[in-house]
Write a protein that holds these residues in place. Sequence first.
Motif, PDB file in Angstrom:
ATOM      1  N   ILE A  97     -31.618 -88.732   6.748  1.00 53.69           N
ATOM      2  CA  ILE A  97     -30.394 -88.344   7.833  1.00 53.69           C
ATOM      3  C   ILE A  97     -29.274 -87.827   7.563  1.00 53.69           C
ATOM      4  O   ILE A  97     -28.389 -87.431   8.704  1.00 53.69           O
ATOM      5  N   VAL A 303     -32.970 -97.617  12.109  1.00 60.43           N
ATOM      6  CA  VAL A 303     -32.982 -96.060  11.568  1.00 60.43           C
ATOM      7  C   VAL A 303     -31.190 -95.515  12.497  1.00 60.43           C
ATOM      8  O   VAL A 303     -30.932 -94.545  12.251  1.00 60.43           O
ATOM      9  N   GLU A 304     -31.856 -95.674  14.153  1.00 65.48           N
ATOM     10  CA  GLU A 304     -30.007 -95.505  14.816  1.00 65.48           C
ATOM     11  C   GLU A 304     -28.699 -95.806  14.225  1.00 65.48           C
ATOM     12  O   GLU A 304     -28.797 -95.319  14.437  1.00 65.48           O
ATOM     13  N   GLU A 306     -27.803 -96.835  11.049  1.00 60.93           N
ATOM     14  CA  GLU A 306     -28.131 -96.009  10.392  1.00 60.93           C
ATOM     15  C   GLU A 306     -27.620 -94.366  10.512  1.00 60.93           C
ATOM     16  O   GLU A 306     -26.324 -93.887   9.852  1.00 60.93           O
ATOM     17  N   PHE A 307     -28.080 -93.648  11.179  1.00 64.99           N
ATOM     18  CA  PHE A 307     -27.498 -92.513  11.878  1.00 64.99           C
ATOM     19  C   PHE A 307     -26.003 -92.683  11.603  1.00 64.99           C
ATOM     20  O   PHE A 307     -25.194 -92.362  11.787  1.00 64.99           O
TER      21      PHE A 307
END
Length: 320
Positions: A97, A303-304, A306-307
């Motif tokens: 990422i 994950v979203e 984390e971005f």
Amino acid sequence: MRRDTFLKSLAALAAAGALPLPALANANLKMMIPANPGGGWDTTGRALGKALQDAGAAASVQFDNKGGAAGAIGLAQFVNASKGDPNALMVMGAVMIGGIITGKPPVSLTQATPIARLTSEYNVFVVPADSPFKSMKDVVEAMKKDMGSVKWGGGSRGSTEHIAAAMLARVVGADAAKINYVPFRGGGEATAAILGGNVSVGGSGYSEFQQYIESGKMRPIGVTSATRLKNAPNIPTMKEQGFDVEIGNWRGVYAAPGITPDQRKALTAMMQKAVKSKAWAEAMERNGWTDAWLAGPAFDEFVEREFASLRATMVKAGMV
């Protein structure tokens, strides 16, 4: 009953949850490890492969190491070569990422299929045994005098150890953009550079440095966790040394683009079976990993986040 009618009935029962998902023990899996041998992704991928077989969730696992660009090279190969393949997997994590944020590769992680987050680990910073640096404070003093004199070594640009070094520069009032950071395509290369004195400070997970720390070839000078590691209580945290630097490194697994919802469920079930195996428990203990299991929509949302979170941290640290 006709064969096609029978198969349709089986499919309907499976979809309704009356039958287990497809027989997993016969799967011959292919696992992309988007890094050279010797690093955290390589260790994770091979440990997962062994656990899948140990648990009877797969008949075989073939590995393909393709390092470079924080995993972007391996990601591109995985996305382009495995579309619709339910037997293809890829190890990934926070490093990928970070690399995507800094490198902006042509292939997006969103093209692949999220399966699960597996583990979490913090970064340990080490110096060669004969280094003049005895603590992180010594490193900071050298940075303040001459940023270029301290050569940091670790994973690809955008890795968690790179971000941690930039965070350190920022909190001590140094210019993070001037950090002398040397990226390596795999943990083996980074370890060799540290042992050879080709970098001043190296960063990675404790498991990658453990044997060298215990043998006295490397000296640990800080860890990016909130509290000291249970398996390495002698390593001081960055925070207790006066530096507000805390960042974790999680690792997970993705599947190929274009697989069906049922295939994704089957792969998730395989991972659940693997992480409950004796082989995986031994790998967790041996490497000092923390269980961080997360799957399904919760993993997608993670994950979203984390971005967004990593991008904000990297912007503050002057990396983006």
